[in-house]
Motif scaffolding. Structure first.
Motif, PDB file in Angstrom:
ATOM      1  N   ARG A 134      27.793  26.453  18.170  1.00  0.00           N
ATOM      2  CA  ARG A 134      27.065  27.158  19.051  1.00  0.00           C
ATOM      3  C   ARG A 134      27.783  27.901  20.117  1.00  0.00           C
ATOM      4  N   GLN A 135      27.452  28.848  20.524  1.00  0.00           N
ATOM      5  CA  GLN A 135      27.800  29.756  21.768  1.00  0.00           C
ATOM      6  C   GLN A 135      27.242  29.204  22.827  1.00  0.00           C
ATOM      7  N   PRO A 136      27.932  29.286  24.096  1.00  0.00           N
ATOM      8  CA  PRO A 136      29.326  29.345  24.294  1.00  0.00           C
ATOM      9  C   PRO A 136      30.267  28.241  23.738  1.00  0.00           C
ATOM     10  N   VAL A 137      31.300  28.684  23.027  1.00  0.00           N
ATOM     11  CA  VAL A 137      32.092  27.596  22.175  1.00  0.00           C
ATOM     12  C   VAL A 137      33.001  26.847  23.234  1.00  0.00           C
ATOM     13  N   GLU A 138      32.745  25.859  23.681  1.00  0.00           N
ATOM     14  CA  GLU A 138      33.979  25.402  24.620  1.00  0.00           C
ATOM     15  C   GLU A 138      33.927  23.885  24.215  1.00  0.00           C
ATOM     16  N   LYS A 139      34.753  23.060  25.342  1.00  0.00           N
ATOM     17  CA  LYS A 139      35.406  21.780  24.927  1.00  0.00           C
ATOM     18  C   LYS A 139      36.159  21.723  23.816  1.00  0.00           C
ATOM     19  N   LEU A 140      36.897  22.633  23.449  1.00  0.00           N
ATOM     20  CA  LEU A 140      37.771  22.535  22.342  1.00  0.00           C
ATOM     21  C   LEU A 140      39.042  21.556  22.397  1.00  0.00           C
ATOM     22  N   TYR A 141      39.650  20.924  21.465  1.00  0.00           N
ATOM     23  CA  TYR A 141      40.652  20.136  21.290  1.00  0.00           C
ATOM     24  C   TYR A 141      41.715  20.995  20.612  1.00  0.00           C
ATOM     25  N   LEU A 142      42.691  21.658  21.279  1.00  0.00           N
ATOM     26  CA  LEU A 142      43.628  22.497  20.866  1.00  0.00           C
ATOM     27  C   LEU A 142      44.977  21.816  20.508  1.00  0.00           C
ATOM     28  N   VAL A 143      45.247  21.811  19.071  1.00  0.00           N
ATOM     29  CA  VAL A 143      46.482  21.045  18.787  1.00  0.00           C
ATOM     30  C   VAL A 143      47.209  22.316  18.324  1.00  0.00           C
ATOM     31  N   GLY A 158      39.854  28.249  29.599  1.00  0.00           N
ATOM     32  CA  GLY A 158      38.782  27.585  30.349  1.00  0.00           C
ATOM     33  C   GLY A 158      37.932  26.664  29.120  1.00  0.00           C
ATOM     34  N   THR A 159      37.965  27.429  27.767  1.00  0.00           N
ATOM     35  CA  THR A 159      37.316  26.739  26.801  1.00  0.00           C
ATOM     36  C   THR A 159      37.985  25.593  26.296  1.00  0.00           C
ATOM     37  N   ILE A 160      39.230  25.487  26.371  1.00  0.00           N
ATOM     38  CA  ILE A 160      40.126  24.171  25.779  1.00  0.00           C
ATOM     39  C   ILE A 160      39.875  23.221  27.088  1.00  0.00           C
ATOM     40  N   ARG A 161      39.389  21.942  26.471  1.00  0.00           N
ATOM     41  CA  ARG A 161      39.282  20.966  27.184  1.00  0.00           C
ATOM     42  C   ARG A 161      40.459  19.805  27.051  1.00  0.00           C
ATOM     43  N   PHE A 162      40.658  19.922  25.730  1.00  0.00           N
ATOM     44  CA  PHE A 162      41.914  18.922  25.258  1.00  0.00           C
ATOM     45  C   PHE A 162      43.050  19.673  24.446  1.00  0.00           C
ATOM     46  N   SER A 163      44.128  19.059  24.703  1.00  0.00           N
ATOM     47  CA  SER A 163      45.541  19.628  24.433  1.00  0.00           C
ATOM     48  C   SER A 163      46.178  18.645  23.492  1.00  0.00           C
ATOM     49  N   GLY A 164      46.930  19.271  22.491  1.00  0.00           N
ATOM     50  CA  GLY A 164      47.781  18.417  21.812  1.00  0.00           C
ATOM     51  C   GLY A 164      49.130  18.250  22.369  1.00  0.00           C
ATOM     52  N   GLN A 165      49.303  19.106  23.560  1.00  0.00           N
ATOM     53  CA  GLN A 165      50.847  18.938  24.311  1.00  0.00           C
ATOM     54  C   GLN A 165      50.522  18.673  25.573  1.00  0.00           C
ATOM     55  N   LYS A 166      51.611  17.761  25.892  1.00  0.00           N
ATOM     56  CA  LYS A 166      51.603  17.522  27.425  1.00  0.00           C
ATOM     57  C   LYS A 166      51.879  18.738  28.449  1.00  0.00           C
ATOM     58  N   ILE A 198      38.257  12.321  23.656  1.00  0.00           N
ATOM     59  CA  ILE A 198      37.407  13.432  23.201  1.00  0.00           C
ATOM     60  C   ILE A 198      36.125  13.018  22.742  1.00  0.00           C
ATOM     61  N   LEU A 199      35.684  12.121  22.441  1.00  0.00           N
ATOM     62  CA  LEU A 199      34.294  11.641  22.269  1.00  0.00           C
ATOM     63  C   LEU A 199      33.676  11.466  23.328  1.00  0.00           C
ATOM     64  N   SER A 200      34.334  10.728  24.346  1.00  0.00           N
ATOM     65  CA  SER A 200      33.414  10.693  25.757  1.00  0.00           C
ATOM     66  C   SER A 200      33.394  12.054  26.424  1.00  0.00           C
ATOM     67  N   GLU A 201      34.001  12.939  26.075  1.00  0.00           N
ATOM     68  CA  GLU A 201      33.857  14.439  26.849  1.00  0.00           C
ATOM     69  C   GLU A 201      33.081  15.509  25.969  1.00  0.00           C
ATOM     70  N   GLY A 202      32.777  14.856  24.534  1.00  0.00           N
ATOM     71  CA  GLY A 202      31.865  15.918  23.703  1.00  0.00           C
ATOM     72  C   GLY A 202      32.583  16.848  23.280  1.00  0.00           C
ATOM     73  N   CYS A 203      33.702  16.497  22.579  1.00  0.00           N
ATOM     74  CA  CYS A 203      34.665  17.608  21.733  1.00  0.00           C
ATOM     75  C   CYS A 203      33.706  18.301  20.969  1.00  0.00           C
ATOM     76  N   SER A 204      33.751  19.946  21.021  1.00  0.00           N
ATOM     77  CA  SER A 204      33.058  20.421  19.788  1.00  0.00           C
ATOM     78  C   SER A 204      33.634  20.867  18.768  1.00  0.00           C
ATOM     79  N   PHE A 225      33.477  11.181  13.282  1.00  0.00           N
ATOM     80  CA  PHE A 225      32.674  11.149  14.587  1.00  0.00           C
ATOM     81  C   PHE A 225      32.043  12.472  14.800  1.00  0.00           C
ATOM     82  N   LYS A 226      31.690  13.437  13.872  1.00  0.00           N
ATOM     83  CA  LYS A 226      30.948  14.516  14.138  1.00  0.00           C
ATOM     84  C   LYS A 226      31.723  15.612  14.506  1.00  0.00           C
ATOM     85  N   ILE A 227      33.040  15.621  14.866  1.00  0.00           N
ATOM     86  CA  ILE A 227      34.149  16.585  15.289  1.00  0.00           C
ATOM     87  C   ILE A 227      34.540  17.402  14.080  1.00  0.00           C
TER      88      ILE A 227
END
Length: 423
Positions: A134-143, A158-166, A198-204, A225-227
């Motif tokens: 669903r748009q807006p697509v956000e809270k992404l986990y980008l690896v 700003g749509t990326i909440r989680f990163s696979g890099q430090k 990522i579950l606690s923050e609602g990763c989409s 986990f429905k991600i």
């Protein structure tokens, strides 16, 4: 009323109902159906159309299939409008439907993602294998780190909440700043994600690179986990601009198609400008030396040798490696490398793996045999900047840099961004 007249009236009603169904009468979000299941490729020599200039009622669409053939019968609430016509990319497709619905397909694995406009309902009876976003697509986990530059170009960090890099692993300033500000969180590398975070923050959505294929258990766990998991196959693109064209895929995901098209067009313009230059036909070797002393060399079919060719040069290895797999490089002994590359006009050292070197002396410290190479003797040894890999939108500029290197014009180095001369 005679039985014959009643019979004829019944036939007429049935015909009318059939015609209404055929032309998809109904509201934009509850009409007919179409899901393209194969890559959308433009026919060679065809006049190119924008996404919405493709006639949905043409006998055949841009994918060479009739509308009827392109339909997945389970999806009765989607009315096909047209497809994004791709110039170089082969590993994704984007299809448009009435009401602003967009179907994204990674054609390598057949995964499909339906982007539902904000405020619109999810189509009924949707195929169970289609992921709904669903748009807006956000809270992404980008690896898939190579995609970060595409998000940056789209003003979508700003749509990326989680990163696979430090934070210290990013060469993209905006990504590093977001992590340092706590706006983007480190959620583990591809093989060891922080599920709790990522579950606690609602990763989409998790956007992975092809390394995830080595850890199928992670895909299973995320799905549990429905991600949903979207695999970025841009590294499978054979043409350099095919990789860049993935910005149009992400533009469709984020509702930023116009911005994506404009950015991609700039890269195409660079290539067209360079292509008009006279070819030098000078030979180039692109390599780095591993920690155990072997030489890592790009396969002839890889996108880097293609960039060298597009820049007007010739890759020194004419038939290296198999084109049937998706490996980008091969390792060889220094003696094997010497046998072919010693007469190359130019050497480009790939610093994206083990860091930049600044001098020829540093290079010779890795192997004294390099001192006998023609390019070393003539002072034509170059090095890439170590941020090249993450700057995916650098491809056009990198081709331009190689073209300037091959031209040998005085002071050409001062205009370059992603390679520099070793002294």
């Amino acid at each position: 009323m005679s039985k014959r007249k009643k019979y004829m009236d019944l036939i007429g009603c049935l015909l009318l109902m059939g015609l209404l169904g055929l032309f998809g009468c109904g509201s934009p979000s509850s009409a007919s159906d179409t899901v393209v299941e194969e890559p959308v490729e433009a026919a060679s020599g065809e006049e190119r159309k924008t996404a919405f200039e493709v006639d949905a009622h043409d006998e055949t669409g841009v994918n060479g299939k009739t509308d009827t053939q392109s339909v997945t019968e389970n999806n009765k609430d989607l009315v096909y409008e047209g497809s994004m016509e791709l110039q170089y990319a082969k590993n994704f497709a984007v299809d448009y439907y009435e009401g602003g619905y967009v179907m994204l397909t990674t054609t390598t694995d057949g995964a499909q993602f339906l982007v539902v406009p904000e405020g619109k309902s999810v189509p009924q009876a949707l195929d169970e294998n289609i992921v709904v976003l669903r748009q807006p697509v956000e809270k992404l986990y980008l690896v898939a780190s190579a995609a970060m530059d595409l998000f940056r170009e789209l003003d979508a960090i700003g749509t990326i909440r989680f990163s696979g890099q430090k934070a210290d692993g990013w060469y993209i300033d905006e990504a590093k700043a977001a992590m340092e500000a706590g706006e983007m969180l480190y959620a583990g590398k591809y093989s060891m994600p922080d599920y709790e975070l990522i579950l606690s923050e609602g990763c989409s959505l998790a956007i992975e690179n092809t390394m995830i294929l080595h850890s199928p258990e992670v895909i299973d766990k995320l799905n549990e986990f429905k991600i949903p998991v979207l695999i970025d196959y841009s590294s499978y693109e054979t043409h350099p601009l095919g990789r860049v064209e993935w910005i149009r895929f992400y533009g469709a995901l984020l509702g930023k198609e116009t911005q994506a098209d404009e950015t991609f067009a700039k890269q195409v313009d660079i290539l067209e400008r360079v292509s008009k230059e006279e070819r030098t036909e000078k030979t180039v070797a692109f390599f780095y030396i591993t920690s155990n002393g072997t030489v890592n060399v790009r396969k002839t079919s890889d996108y880097v040798p293609q960039m060298i060719d597009l820049a007007g040069g010739n890759y020194i290895f004419e038939n290296l490696g198999s084109a049937s797999d998706h490996k980008s490089s091969v390792n060889m002994t220094m003696e094997e490398f010497y046998a072919t590359a010693k007469d190359a006009d130019y050497l480009i050292y790939n610093s994206t793996i083990d860091g930049e070197i600044q001098t020829v002396e540093e290079l010779l410290g890795k192997s004294e045999m390099l001192g006998d190479f023609k390019a070393v003797r003539e002072g034509n040894v170059w090095c890439t900047t170590d941020d090249l890999y993450q700057h995916s939108m650098s491809i056009g500029r990198f081709i331009e840099d190689i073209n300037e290197m091959l031209s040998g014009e005085p002071d050409s180095e001062t205009h370059m961004k992603y390679i520099f001369l070793l002294h």
